[in-house]
Design a protein around this motif. Sequence first.
Motif, PDB file in Angstrom:
ATOM      1  N   MET A 180     -15.116  -6.603 -12.005  1.00 21.04           N
ATOM      2  CA  MET A 180     -14.899  -5.525 -11.039  1.00 21.04           C
ATOM      3  C   MET A 180     -13.559  -5.753 -10.372  1.00 21.04           C
ATOM      4  SD  MET A 180     -17.473  -4.264  -8.037  1.00 21.04           S
ATOM      5  CE  MET A 180     -17.145  -2.750  -7.153  1.00 21.04           C
ATOM      6  N   SER A 181     -12.677  -4.784 -10.428  1.00 26.09           N
ATOM      7  CA  SER A 181     -11.322  -4.959  -9.914  1.00 26.09           C
ATOM      8  C   SER A 181     -11.312  -4.982  -8.400  1.00 26.09           C
ATOM      9  CB  SER A 181     -10.419  -3.828 -10.414  1.00 26.09           C
ATOM     10  OG  SER A 181     -10.918  -2.578  -9.977  1.00 26.09           O
ATOM     11  N   ALA A 182     -10.365  -5.717  -7.867  1.00 24.13           N
ATOM     12  CA  ALA A 182     -10.219  -5.792  -6.410  1.00 24.13           C
ATOM     13  C   ALA A 182      -9.746  -4.451  -5.877  1.00 24.13           C
ATOM     14  CB  ALA A 182      -9.219  -6.891  -6.045  1.00 24.13           C
ATOM     15  N   PHE A 183     -10.041  -4.233  -4.593  1.00 22.16           N
ATOM     16  CA  PHE A 183      -9.662  -2.957  -3.958  1.00 22.16           C
ATOM     17  C   PHE A 183      -8.146  -2.888  -3.813  1.00 22.16           C
ATOM     18  CE2 PHE A 183      -8.546  -0.729  -0.006  1.00 22.16           C
ATOM     19  CZ  PHE A 183      -8.973   0.545  -0.355  1.00 22.16           C
ATOM     20  N   THR A 184      -7.566  -1.828  -4.325  1.00 22.01           N
ATOM     21  CA  THR A 184      -6.122  -1.615  -4.219  1.00 22.01           C
ATOM     22  C   THR A 184      -5.869  -0.459  -3.259  1.00 22.01           C
ATOM     23  OG1 THR A 184      -5.825  -2.354  -6.488  1.00 22.01           O
ATOM     24  CG2 THR A 184      -4.000  -1.131  -5.480  1.00 22.01           C
ATOM     25  N   PRO A 185      -5.223  -0.703  -2.112  1.00 25.92           N
ATOM     26  CA  PRO A 185      -5.014   0.377  -1.145  1.00 25.92           C
ATOM     27  C   PRO A 185      -4.087   1.439  -1.708  1.00 25.92           C
ATOM     28  CG  PRO A 185      -3.776  -1.575  -0.502  1.00 25.92           C
ATOM     29  CD  PRO A 185      -4.647  -1.972  -1.657  1.00 25.92           C
ATOM     30  N   SER A 186      -4.365   2.668  -1.362  1.00 28.98           N
ATOM     31  CA  SER A 186      -3.534   3.779  -1.804  1.00 28.98           C
ATOM     32  C   SER A 186      -2.215   3.785  -1.040  1.00 28.98           C
ATOM     33  CB  SER A 186      -4.265   5.100  -1.596  1.00 28.98           C
ATOM     34  OG  SER A 186      -4.495   5.320  -0.210  1.00 28.98           O
ATOM     35  N   ARG A 187      -1.337   4.679  -1.495  1.00 31.24           N
ATOM     36  CA  ARG A 187      -0.020   4.766  -0.847  1.00 31.24           C
ATOM     37  C   ARG A 187      -0.165   5.186   0.612  1.00 31.24           C
ATOM     38  NH1 ARG A 187       5.003   8.431  -3.153  1.00 31.24           N
ATOM     39  NH2 ARG A 187       6.542   7.785  -1.549  1.00 31.24           N
ATOM     40  N   LYS A 188      -1.083   6.101   0.870  1.00 35.23           N
ATOM     41  CA  LYS A 188      -1.318   6.552   2.243  1.00 35.23           C
ATOM     42  C   LYS A 188      -1.852   5.424   3.113  1.00 35.23           C
ATOM     43  CE  LYS A 188      -3.703  10.128   4.908  1.00 35.23           C
ATOM     44  NZ  LYS A 188      -4.607  11.303   4.843  1.00 35.23           N
ATOM     45  N   ASN A 189      -2.777   4.618   2.550  1.00 33.02           N
ATOM     46  CA  ASN A 189      -3.331   3.498   3.312  1.00 33.02           C
ATOM     47  C   ASN A 189      -2.273   2.435   3.583  1.00 33.02           C
ATOM     48  OD1 ASN A 189      -5.863   4.620   3.439  1.00 33.02           O
ATOM     49  ND2 ASN A 189      -6.571   3.634   1.553  1.00 33.02           N
ATOM     50  N   ARG A 190      -1.395   2.186   2.596  1.00 33.41           N
ATOM     51  CA  ARG A 190      -0.326   1.207   2.815  1.00 33.41           C
ATOM     52  C   ARG A 190       0.636   1.668   3.910  1.00 33.41           C
ATOM     53  NH1 ARG A 190      -0.373   0.886  -2.938  1.00 33.41           N
ATOM     54  NH2 ARG A 190       1.463   2.270  -3.007  1.00 33.41           N
ATOM     55  N   ARG A 191       0.908   2.973   3.914  1.00 38.56           N
ATOM     56  CA  ARG A 191       1.776   3.497   4.952  1.00 38.56           C
ATOM     57  C   ARG A 191       1.114   3.376   6.332  1.00 38.56           C
ATOM     58  NH1 ARG A 191       1.944   8.405   3.452  1.00 38.56           N
ATOM     59  NH2 ARG A 191       3.627   8.159   1.926  1.00 38.56           N
ATOM     60  N   SER A 192      -0.170   3.634   6.395  1.00 42.24           N
ATOM     61  CA  SER A 192      -0.893   3.513   7.676  1.00 42.24           C
ATOM     62  C   SER A 192      -0.915   2.067   8.161  1.00 42.24           C
ATOM     63  CB  SER A 192      -2.320   4.042   7.508  1.00 42.24           C
ATOM     64  OG  SER A 192      -2.327   5.404   7.141  1.00 42.24           O
ATOM     65  N   LEU A 193      -1.143   1.112   7.222  1.00 44.10           N
ATOM     66  CA  LEU A 193      -1.136  -0.292   7.595  1.00 44.10           C
ATOM     67  C   LEU A 193       0.239  -0.725   8.088  1.00 44.10           C
ATOM     68  CD1 LEU A 193      -3.276  -1.839   4.685  1.00 44.10           C
ATOM     69  CD2 LEU A 193      -3.932  -1.574   7.095  1.00 44.10           C
ATOM     70  N   PHE A 194       1.282  -0.221   7.428  1.00 46.39           N
ATOM     71  CA  PHE A 194       2.648  -0.566   7.860  1.00 46.39           C
ATOM     72  C   PHE A 194       2.909  -0.088   9.278  1.00 46.39           C
ATOM     73  CE2 PHE A 194       6.983   1.013   8.449  1.00 46.39           C
ATOM     74  CZ  PHE A 194       7.689  -0.179   8.380  1.00 46.39           C
ATOM     75  N   TRP A 195       2.583   1.173   9.554  1.00 49.53           N
ATOM     76  CA  TRP A 195       2.832   1.689  10.897  1.00 49.53           C
ATOM     77  C   TRP A 195       1.943   1.029  11.941  1.00 49.53           C
ATOM     78  CZ3 TRP A 195       7.099   3.838  12.030  1.00 49.53           C
ATOM     79  CH2 TRP A 195       7.787   4.622  11.113  1.00 49.53           C
ATOM     80  N   ASP A 196       0.744   0.634  11.542  1.00 52.41           N
ATOM     81  CA  ASP A 196      -0.130  -0.082  12.476  1.00 52.41           C
ATOM     82  C   ASP A 196       0.471  -1.429  12.856  1.00 52.41           C
ATOM     83  OD1 ASP A 196      -2.868  -0.536  13.772  1.00 52.41           O
ATOM     84  OD2 ASP A 196      -2.684  -2.256  12.415  1.00 52.41           O
ATOM     85  N   ARG A 197       0.960  -2.162  11.873  1.00 55.77           N
ATOM     86  CA  ARG A 197       1.586  -3.454  12.152  1.00 55.77           C
ATOM     87  C   ARG A 197       2.892  -3.280  12.932  1.00 55.77           C
ATOM     88  NH1 ARG A 197       0.660  -5.879   6.057  1.00 55.77           N
ATOM     89  NH2 ARG A 197      -1.611  -6.157   6.217  1.00 55.77           N
ATOM     90  N   PHE A 198       3.655  -2.244  12.557  1.00 54.10           N
ATOM     91  CA  PHE A 198       4.910  -1.983  13.255  1.00 54.10           C
ATOM     92  C   PHE A 198       4.659  -1.658  14.724  1.00 54.10           C
ATOM     93  CE2 PHE A 198       8.190   1.032  14.661  1.00 54.10           C
ATOM     94  CZ  PHE A 198       9.318   0.242  14.499  1.00 54.10           C
ATOM     95  N   ALA A 199       3.653  -0.810  14.993  1.00 55.20           N
ATOM     96  CA  ALA A 199       3.329  -0.462  16.375  1.00 55.20           C
ATOM     97  C   ALA A 199       2.834  -1.683  17.151  1.00 55.20           C
ATOM     98  CB  ALA A 199       2.271   0.643  16.404  1.00 55.20           C
ATOM     99  N   THR A 200       2.036  -2.535  16.480  1.00 65.06           N
ATOM    100  CA  THR A 200       1.545  -3.750  17.140  1.00 65.06           C
ATOM    101  C   THR A 200       2.693  -4.664  17.543  1.00 65.06           C
ATOM    102  OG1 THR A 200      -0.513  -3.643  15.863  1.00 65.06           O
ATOM    103  CG2 THR A 200       0.043  -5.743  16.898  1.00 65.06           C
ATOM    104  N   VAL A 201       3.631  -4.856  16.634  1.00 63.18           N
ATOM    105  CA  VAL A 201       4.799  -5.688  16.935  1.00 63.18           C
ATOM    106  C   VAL A 201       5.621  -5.088  18.072  1.00 63.18           C
ATOM    107  CG1 VAL A 201       6.966  -6.584  16.009  1.00 63.18           C
ATOM    108  CG2 VAL A 201       4.894  -6.677  14.625  1.00 63.18           C
TER     109      VAL A 201
END
Length: 293
Positions: free
Chosen positions: A1-22
Amino acid sequence: MSAFTPSRKNRRSLFWDRFATVCFYGLGAVIMLFIFWLLFTILSRGLPGITPQFLVKLPEEIDAGGGIGPMLFNSFYVLFLSLLISLPIGVGAGIYMAEYAPKNKFTEVLRICVESLASVPSIVFGLLGLAIFAEYFGIGLTILGGAVSLAFLNLPMLARVTEEAIRAVPNDLRNAAFALGITKYQSIRTVVIPVAMNAIITGVCLVAGRAFGESAVILLTAGLSTSGAMWDFNLFSPGETLAVHLWYVQSEAIVEDARQIADMSAAVLVFIVLLINLVFRVPLWFNNRKVKR
């Protein structure tokens, strides 16, 4: 069973979440550094030269070596009188607006008026106090006029902070209290106010610190002089406070050590404001322990 690969939209959301946190952590660090730099600058210049004699000695008009005794006493005296007037009225008005006032256009207009008064510059309240006490009643520049004018200044903020603190209490707590058969007043006294006490004390800290460091209101209502006595409880004596004395020494004084007196007065003023906030925080610690139990 393949590991979960985040979509492009999810990667963008994670980036902005980390950016806002910083960014938020960075802003917090910048603010803390600025506050510590400001405190260090003021306290380092003034604290080393402060002596017990400076805190109790009378000020000098010409010779060097004056103190701040009467002004320091007047600052605490005016603060105590202003809180004695504003706390019952402001907290009571906030409780009324949150718990008893009907929801209609009149109360909405009243709430807007209170919010507007909370943002009025302090010099306006000083002019109001000058017109009432010095001109209408003819009692001149006195401690009483300064204390009442400061109470006028503090009332809108106290009322709004208390109202918002009371409104923030969950309705489930009120319903549970009513289910036990107690009255509305008993639920406010035993349930609502203890839960909202943290926010109310925070508001009291804000108005107390503002009142202690206020200069415009005191300058226009209590004057630029003292009676010359260290402990003068006469309400009709002139009531120059430490904040007003700091302004006077920095801008008008002719003594040769005016700059040193200004630095030491500023350090004392900042230290006492910090101490006031600490003293008001003590009930919060006890209240938190009581609520957790």
